[in-house]
Design a protein around this motif. Sequence first.
Motif, mmCIF file in Angstrom:
data_model
loop_
_atom_site.group_PDB
_atom_site.id
_atom_site.type_symbol
_atom_site.label_atom_id
_atom_site.label_comp_id
_atom_site.label_asym_id
_atom_site.label_seq_id
_atom_site.Cartn_x
_atom_site.Cartn_y
_atom_site.Cartn_z
ATOM 1 N N ALA A 59 -10.502 10.955 -6.324
ATOM 2 C CA ALA A 59 -10.403 9.846 -5.619
ATOM 3 C C ALA A 59 -11.142 8.638 -5.781
ATOM 4 N N MET A 60 -10.904 7.453 -5.932
ATOM 5 C CA MET A 60 -11.666 6.217 -5.661
ATOM 6 C C MET A 60 -10.965 5.113 -5.523
ATOM 7 N N LEU A 118 2.835 9.453 -9.529
ATOM 8 C CA LEU A 118 1.701 10.146 -10.219
ATOM 9 C C LEU A 118 0.385 9.840 -9.593
ATOM 10 N N VAL A 119 0.206 8.775 -8.835
ATOM 11 C CA VAL A 119 -0.698 8.508 -7.924
ATOM 12 C C VAL A 119 -0.258 8.281 -6.494
ATOM 13 N N SER A 120 -1.376 8.454 -5.641
ATOM 14 C CA SER A 120 -1.133 7.814 -4.262
ATOM 15 C C SER A 120 -2.183 6.974 -3.787
ATOM 16 N N ARG A 121 -1.805 6.308 -2.690
ATOM 17 C CA ARG A 121 -2.620 5.203 -2.152
ATOM 18 C C ARG A 121 -2.816 5.540 -0.743
ATOM 19 N N THR A 122 -4.114 6.215 -0.369
ATOM 20 C CA THR A 122 -4.198 6.599 1.197
ATOM 21 C C THR A 122 -5.314 5.558 1.585
ATOM 22 N N PRO A 123 -5.203 5.016 2.827
ATOM 23 C CA PRO A 123 -6.178 4.274 3.440
ATOM 24 C C PRO A 123 -7.256 4.949 3.858
ATOM 25 N N LYS A 124 -8.497 4.222 3.501
ATOM 26 C CA LYS A 124 -9.691 5.147 3.857
ATOM 27 C C LYS A 124 -9.989 4.911 5.370
ATOM 28 N N PRO A 125 -10.384 6.197 5.864
ATOM 29 C CA PRO A 125 -10.286 6.267 7.388
ATOM 30 C C PRO A 125 -11.118 5.282 8.279
ATOM 31 N N ARG A 183 -9.069 -0.887 2.965
ATOM 32 C CA ARG A 183 -9.506 -0.375 1.590
ATOM 33 C C ARG A 183 -8.642 0.912 1.721
ATOM 34 N N VAL A 184 -8.119 1.174 0.111
ATOM 35 C CA VAL A 184 -7.295 2.668 -0.027
ATOM 36 C C VAL A 184 -8.252 3.203 -1.137
ATOM 37 N N LEU A 185 -7.794 4.423 -0.951
ATOM 38 C CA LEU A 185 -8.268 5.364 -2.019
ATOM 39 C C LEU A 185 -7.109 5.770 -2.760
ATOM 40 N N ILE A 186 -7.517 5.771 -4.438
ATOM 41 C CA ILE A 186 -6.181 6.038 -5.196
ATOM 42 C C ILE A 186 -6.785 7.534 -5.648
ATOM 43 N N ALA A 187 -5.708 8.288 -5.663
ATOM 44 C CA ALA A 187 -5.791 9.824 -6.276
ATOM 45 C C ALA A 187 -4.406 10.275 -6.926
ATOM 46 N N LEU A 188 -4.572 11.194 -7.571
ATOM 47 C CA LEU A 188 -3.751 12.123 -8.463
ATOM 48 C C LEU A 188 -2.755 12.463 -7.399
ATOM 49 N N THR A 189 -1.599 12.629 -7.517
ATOM 50 C CA THR A 189 -0.767 13.496 -6.993
ATOM 51 C C THR A 189 -0.439 14.657 -7.516
#
Length: 168
Positions: free
Chosen positions: A57-58, A86-93, A98-104
């Motif tokens: 994730a980045m 195929l990817v998720s966007r999760t807010p940085k804690p 800012r969000v982190l992009i990661a593979l689902t």
Amino acid sequence: MPTSHYLSPVGIEDLFLYRVARLHATAGAPVVRICEGGHGVTRREWRLLLVLAQYGAMSSSDLAQAAQLEWGLVSKTLGRLQTKGLVSRTPKPNDRRRVLIALTEKGTLVYQQVFPKVIDINRTLLTVLSDSQLEQLDTILSLLQQRADDPAWLDDLPKSQRRLGGRN
């Protein structure tokens, strides 16, 4: 220093970057067929999936840099990848802007299905070279990448005006 047709090109076939681009297009066609035909992802989407699988994730700006793509293209591509699940966007804690992009899980599955096939294509392409030629190729590619990464050789070139709407 020896002069070759690459150093004194007289036609398009003598241009090194043209030859590399042609090789990329031709040898990359089977990868496109596997990605698009078998999994519904484009070459650019595959590149982002590959980078995320490799590095984890980045942020989208870090992903753009790692994938060597313009941020705007990455943003649009991420939207399509998210729509495909195929990817998720999760807010940085610590910074909700800012969000982190990661593979689902689905994105990881696509990567796990496609990557071995890409390895096979890579292996098939390179089997025409001997071990010593592969070592030379690796050295040559490293040297060319070092040269390309050195901004000093670009000093005399005009700056891009894309942000201003122009091309020169």
